[in-house]
Design a protein around this motif. Structure first.
Motif, PDB file in Angstrom:
ATOM      1  N   PRO A  26     -76.049 147.796  19.909  1.00 24.45           N
ATOM      2  CA  PRO A  26     -75.157 148.583  19.041  1.00 24.45           C
ATOM      3  C   PRO A  26     -73.669 148.473  19.384  1.00 24.45           C
ATOM      4  CG  PRO A  26     -77.060 149.883  19.692  1.00 24.45           C
ATOM      5  CD  PRO A  26     -77.089 148.633  20.518  1.00 24.45           C
ATOM      6  N   LEU A  27     -73.349 148.195  20.641  1.00 24.23           N
ATOM      7  CA  LEU A  27     -71.953 147.996  21.048  1.00 24.23           C
ATOM      8  C   LEU A  27     -71.954 146.870  22.084  1.00 24.23           C
ATOM      9  CD1 LEU A  27     -68.954 148.742  21.006  1.00 24.23           C
ATOM     10  CD2 LEU A  27     -69.453 150.517  22.704  1.00 24.23           C
ATOM     11  N   PRO A  28     -71.890 145.632  21.617  1.00 23.32           N
ATOM     12  CA  PRO A  28     -71.950 144.488  22.539  1.00 23.32           C
ATOM     13  C   PRO A  28     -70.883 144.572  23.625  1.00 23.32           C
ATOM     14  CG  PRO A  28     -72.098 143.773  20.256  1.00 23.32           C
ATOM     15  CD  PRO A  28     -71.740 145.226  20.233  1.00 23.32           C
ATOM     16  N   THR A  29     -71.183 144.001  24.754  1.00 24.43           N
ATOM     17  CA  THR A  29     -70.308 144.111  25.921  1.00 24.43           C
ATOM     18  C   THR A  29     -68.898 143.582  25.657  1.00 24.43           C
ATOM     19  OG1 THR A  29     -71.258 142.059  26.784  1.00 24.43           O
ATOM     20  CG2 THR A  29     -72.186 144.123  27.606  1.00 24.43           C
ATOM     21  N   ALA A  30     -68.763 142.520  24.885  1.00 25.41           N
ATOM     22  CA  ALA A  30     -67.425 141.975  24.594  1.00 25.41           C
ATOM     23  C   ALA A  30     -66.591 143.001  23.828  1.00 25.41           C
ATOM     24  CB  ALA A  30     -67.544 140.682  23.802  1.00 25.41           C
ATOM     25  N   GLU A  31     -67.219 143.690  22.903  1.00 26.25           N
ATOM     26  CA  GLU A  31     -66.514 144.704  22.122  1.00 26.25           C
ATOM     27  C   GLU A  31     -66.156 145.902  23.009  1.00 26.25           C
ATOM     28  OE1 GLU A  31     -67.450 147.463  18.224  1.00 26.25           O
ATOM     29  OE2 GLU A  31     -68.443 145.510  18.396  1.00 26.25           O
ATOM     30  N   LEU A  32     -67.068 146.309  23.880  1.00 28.85           N
ATOM     31  CA  LEU A  32     -66.787 147.405  24.798  1.00 28.85           C
ATOM     32  C   LEU A  32     -65.610 147.062  25.703  1.00 28.85           C
ATOM     33  CD1 LEU A  32     -67.562 150.163  26.066  1.00 28.85           C
ATOM     34  CD2 LEU A  32     -69.031 148.864  27.630  1.00 28.85           C
ATOM     35  N   ARG A  33     -65.605 145.855  26.243  1.00 31.03           N
ATOM     36  CA  ARG A  33     -64.514 145.427  27.128  1.00 31.03           C
ATOM     37  C   ARG A  33     -63.175 145.541  26.407  1.00 31.03           C
ATOM     38  NH1 ARG A  33     -64.323 141.774  31.678  1.00 31.03           N
ATOM     39  NH2 ARG A  33     -66.521 141.449  31.323  1.00 31.03           N
ATOM     40  N   GLN A  34     -63.120 145.103  25.167  1.00 34.70           N
ATOM     41  CA  GLN A  34     -61.875 145.155  24.399  1.00 34.70           C
ATOM     42  C   GLN A  34     -61.441 146.609  24.179  1.00 34.70           C
ATOM     43  OE1 GLN A  34     -62.146 143.480  20.490  1.00 34.70           O
ATOM     44  NE2 GLN A  34     -59.953 143.628  20.123  1.00 34.70           N
ATOM     45  N   PRO A  81     -74.117 152.753  23.974  1.00 34.45           N
ATOM     46  CA  PRO A  81     -75.364 152.621  24.741  1.00 34.45           C
ATOM     47  C   PRO A  81     -75.138 152.249  26.205  1.00 34.45           C
ATOM     48  CG  PRO A  81     -74.997 150.640  23.472  1.00 34.45           C
ATOM     49  CD  PRO A  81     -73.877 151.593  23.110  1.00 34.45           C
ATOM     50  N   TYR A  82     -74.283 153.032  26.874  1.00 35.89           N
ATOM     51  CA  TYR A  82     -73.938 152.744  28.259  1.00 35.89           C
ATOM     52  C   TYR A  82     -73.986 154.023  29.084  1.00 35.89           C
ATOM     53  CZ  TYR A  82     -72.434 148.279  26.476  1.00 35.89           C
ATOM     54  OH  TYR A  82     -72.425 147.058  25.866  1.00 35.89           O
ATOM     55  N   SER A  83     -74.304 153.858  30.357  1.00 37.42           N
ATOM     56  CA  SER A  83     -74.277 154.941  31.339  1.00 37.42           C
ATOM     57  C   SER A  83     -73.165 154.654  32.335  1.00 37.42           C
ATOM     58  CB  SER A  83     -75.606 155.017  32.090  1.00 37.42           C
ATOM     59  OG  SER A  83     -76.658 155.319  31.224  1.00 37.42           O
ATOM     60  N   LEU A  84     -72.693 155.716  32.959  1.00 37.20           N
ATOM     61  CA  LEU A  84     -71.598 155.603  33.912  1.00 37.20           C
ATOM     62  C   LEU A  84     -72.077 156.051  35.290  1.00 37.20           C
ATOM     63  CD1 LEU A  84     -67.995 156.781  33.321  1.00 37.20           C
ATOM     64  CD2 LEU A  84     -69.217 157.546  35.342  1.00 37.20           C
ATOM     65  N   ILE A  85     -71.735 155.275  36.285  1.00 37.20           N
ATOM     66  CA  ILE A  85     -72.003 155.638  37.678  1.00 37.20           C
ATOM     67  C   ILE A  85     -70.672 155.597  38.414  1.00 37.20           C
ATOM     68  CG2 ILE A  85     -73.187 155.008  39.812  1.00 37.20           C
ATOM     69  CD1 ILE A  85     -75.294 153.587  38.076  1.00 37.20           C
ATOM     70  N   SER A  86     -70.317 156.705  39.044  1.00 36.25           N
ATOM     71  CA  SER A  86     -69.085 156.727  39.837  1.00 36.25           C
ATOM     72  C   SER A  86     -69.456 156.883  41.304  1.00 36.25           C
ATOM     73  CB  SER A  86     -68.158 157.856  39.382  1.00 36.25           C
ATOM     74  OG  SER A  86     -68.777 159.111  39.556  1.00 36.25           O
ATOM     75  N   SER A  87     -68.661 156.282  42.150  1.00 36.82           N
ATOM     76  CA  SER A  87     -68.913 156.343  43.589  1.00 36.82           C
ATOM     77  C   SER A  87     -67.614 156.023  44.322  1.00 36.82           C
ATOM     78  CB  SER A  87     -70.021 155.358  43.986  1.00 36.82           C
ATOM     79  OG  SER A  87     -69.653 154.030  43.680  1.00 36.82           O
ATOM     80  N   VAL A  88     -67.690 156.126  45.634  1.00 38.10           N
ATOM     81  CA  VAL A  88     -66.562 155.785  46.489  1.00 38.10           C
ATOM     82  C   VAL A  88     -66.989 154.642  47.390  1.00 38.10           C
ATOM     83  CG1 VAL A  88     -64.999 156.615  48.295  1.00 38.10           C
ATOM     84  CG2 VAL A  88     -65.634 158.122  46.405  1.00 38.10           C
ATOM     85  N   ASP A  89     -66.189 153.581  47.436  1.00 40.60           N
ATOM     86  CA  ASP A  89     -66.495 152.431  48.284  1.00 40.60           C
ATOM     87  C   ASP A  89     -66.473 152.878  49.745  1.00 40.60           C
ATOM     88  OD1 ASP A  89     -65.995 150.107  50.025  1.00 40.60           O
ATOM     89  OD2 ASP A  89     -65.811 148.979  48.153  1.00 40.60           O
ATOM     90  N   PRO A  90     -67.602 152.690  50.470  1.00 42.65           N
ATOM     91  CA  PRO A  90     -67.644 153.169  51.859  1.00 42.65           C
ATOM     92  C   PRO A  90     -66.740 152.381  52.804  1.00 42.65           C
ATOM     93  CG  PRO A  90     -69.638 151.952  51.343  1.00 42.65           C
ATOM     94  CD  PRO A  90     -68.857 152.080  50.056  1.00 42.65           C
ATOM     95  N   PHE A  91     -66.309 151.198  52.414  1.00 42.58           N
ATOM     96  CA  PHE A  91     -65.442 150.380  53.263  1.00 42.58           C
ATOM     97  C   PHE A  91     -63.967 150.663  53.021  1.00 42.58           C
ATOM     98  CE2 PHE A  91     -69.318 147.792  52.918  1.00 42.58           C
ATOM     99  CZ  PHE A  91     -69.644 147.672  54.261  1.00 42.58           C
ATOM    100  N   THR A  92     -63.566 150.800  51.747  1.00 41.30           N
ATOM    101  CA  THR A  92     -62.154 150.930  51.407  1.00 41.30           C
ATOM    102  C   THR A  92     -61.731 152.335  50.994  1.00 41.30           C
ATOM    103  OG1 THR A  92     -62.499 150.431  49.071  1.00 41.30           O
ATOM    104  CG2 THR A  92     -62.154 148.546  50.574  1.00 41.30           C
ATOM    105  N   GLY A  93     -62.702 153.160  50.604  1.00 41.11           N
ATOM    106  CA  GLY A  93     -62.374 154.486  50.101  1.00 41.11           C
ATOM    107  C   GLY A  93     -61.927 154.487  48.649  1.00 41.11           C
ATOM    108  N   PRO A 101     -75.866 149.302  30.931  1.00 36.49           N
ATOM    109  CA  PRO A 101     -76.608 149.692  29.732  1.00 36.49           C
ATOM    110  C   PRO A 101     -77.277 151.054  29.943  1.00 36.49           C
ATOM    111  CG  PRO A 101     -76.993 147.397  30.229  1.00 36.49           C
ATOM    112  CD  PRO A 101     -76.228 147.970  31.389  1.00 36.49           C
ATOM    113  N   ARG A 102     -77.352 151.845  28.885  1.00 41.90           N
ATOM    114  CA  ARG A 102     -77.881 153.209  28.942  1.00 41.90           C
ATOM    115  C   ARG A 102     -79.196 153.269  29.705  1.00 41.90           C
ATOM    116  NH1 ARG A 102     -77.854 155.587  23.415  1.00 41.90           N
ATOM    117  NH2 ARG A 102     -75.687 156.066  23.913  1.00 41.90           N
ATOM    118  N   TYR A 103     -79.274 154.233  30.608  1.00 47.98           N
ATOM    119  CA  TYR A 103     -80.446 154.526  31.445  1.00 47.98           C
ATOM    120  C   TYR A 103     -80.693 153.488  32.533  1.00 47.98           C
ATOM    121  CZ  TYR A 103     -81.216 157.415  27.347  1.00 47.98           C
ATOM    122  OH  TYR A 103     -81.041 158.278  26.299  1.00 47.98           O
TER     123      TYR A 103
END
Length: 187
Positions: A26-34, A81-93, A101-103
């Motif tokens: 439904p929302l191809p990656t190229a379109e999402l990137r743009q 149709p995408y999910s988001l994961i946020s985190s902190v890089d343990p090496f750089t902070g 893709p969703r789920y």
């Protein structure tokens, strides 16, 4: 992305690629990137950290929760149709945001792979060090949290395993990175 060894080469598992492609249709990656190219607070990570179906961004660690919440809302408003994961890089902070893709998560990919190959969960050992490993670390696989992992993450994973009653399913390594993985495998 899932790769399998074919002789001395590594080949992408095309069945999994096709599966992910169908989720993103439904929302191809190229379109999402743009569409995300000018989203405030995101800086696209280096090309080698991107995947065909994964977009990785840097975000100011102090604004990570705010930027992640705005991006989640943006995705929901568009029924993307995408999910988001946020985190902190343990090496750089650095603050990190991944769009998948969703789920889909590392746990999802491992479950798909086990099902596709006929493996049982007990045949899997997963090692991780940051928030983007959370889903796999608490999915019931034998897990190793390496020594350089975020201590808050390690404690949350440990607590989850205790709550689930999973005895002997988690190893908290002292050694960092690959050395921590090897330490956990030896134990």
């Amino acid at each position: 992305t899932i790769y399998c060894q074919a002789g001395r080469q590594w080949e992408q598992v095309s069945r999994y690629r096709e599966h992910l492609d169908s989720i993103c249709a439904p929302l191809p990656t190229a379109e999402l990137r743009q569409q995300l190219s000018s989203f405030d607070g995101l800086t696209l990570q280096e090309a080698e950290k991107q995947g065909e179906f994964k977009f990785s961004f840097y975000a100011d660690r102090n604004r990570l929760e705010t930027v992640a919440a705005r991006l989640r809302e943006w995705l929901e408003d568009r029924d993307a149709p995408y999910s988001l994961i946020s985190s902190v890089d343990p090496f750089t902070g650095d603050g990190l945001i991944d769009l998948l893709p969703r789920y889909v998560s590392k746990a999802y990919a491992i479950a798909w792979w086990c099902d596709d190959c006929g493996f049982d969960k007990s045949q899997v050992v997963f090692a991780g060090d940051s928030g983007n490993d959370w889903a796999a670390l608490i999915a019931g696989y034998r897990s190793i949290v390496v020594g350089n992992a975020d201590r808050e993450l390690a404690e949350r994973v440990k607590q989850h395993h205790i709550e689930q009653g999973w005895a002997d399913c988690l190893y908290l390594a002292d050694a960092p990175a690959t050395s921590g993985v090897l330490e956990g495998c030896r134990t």
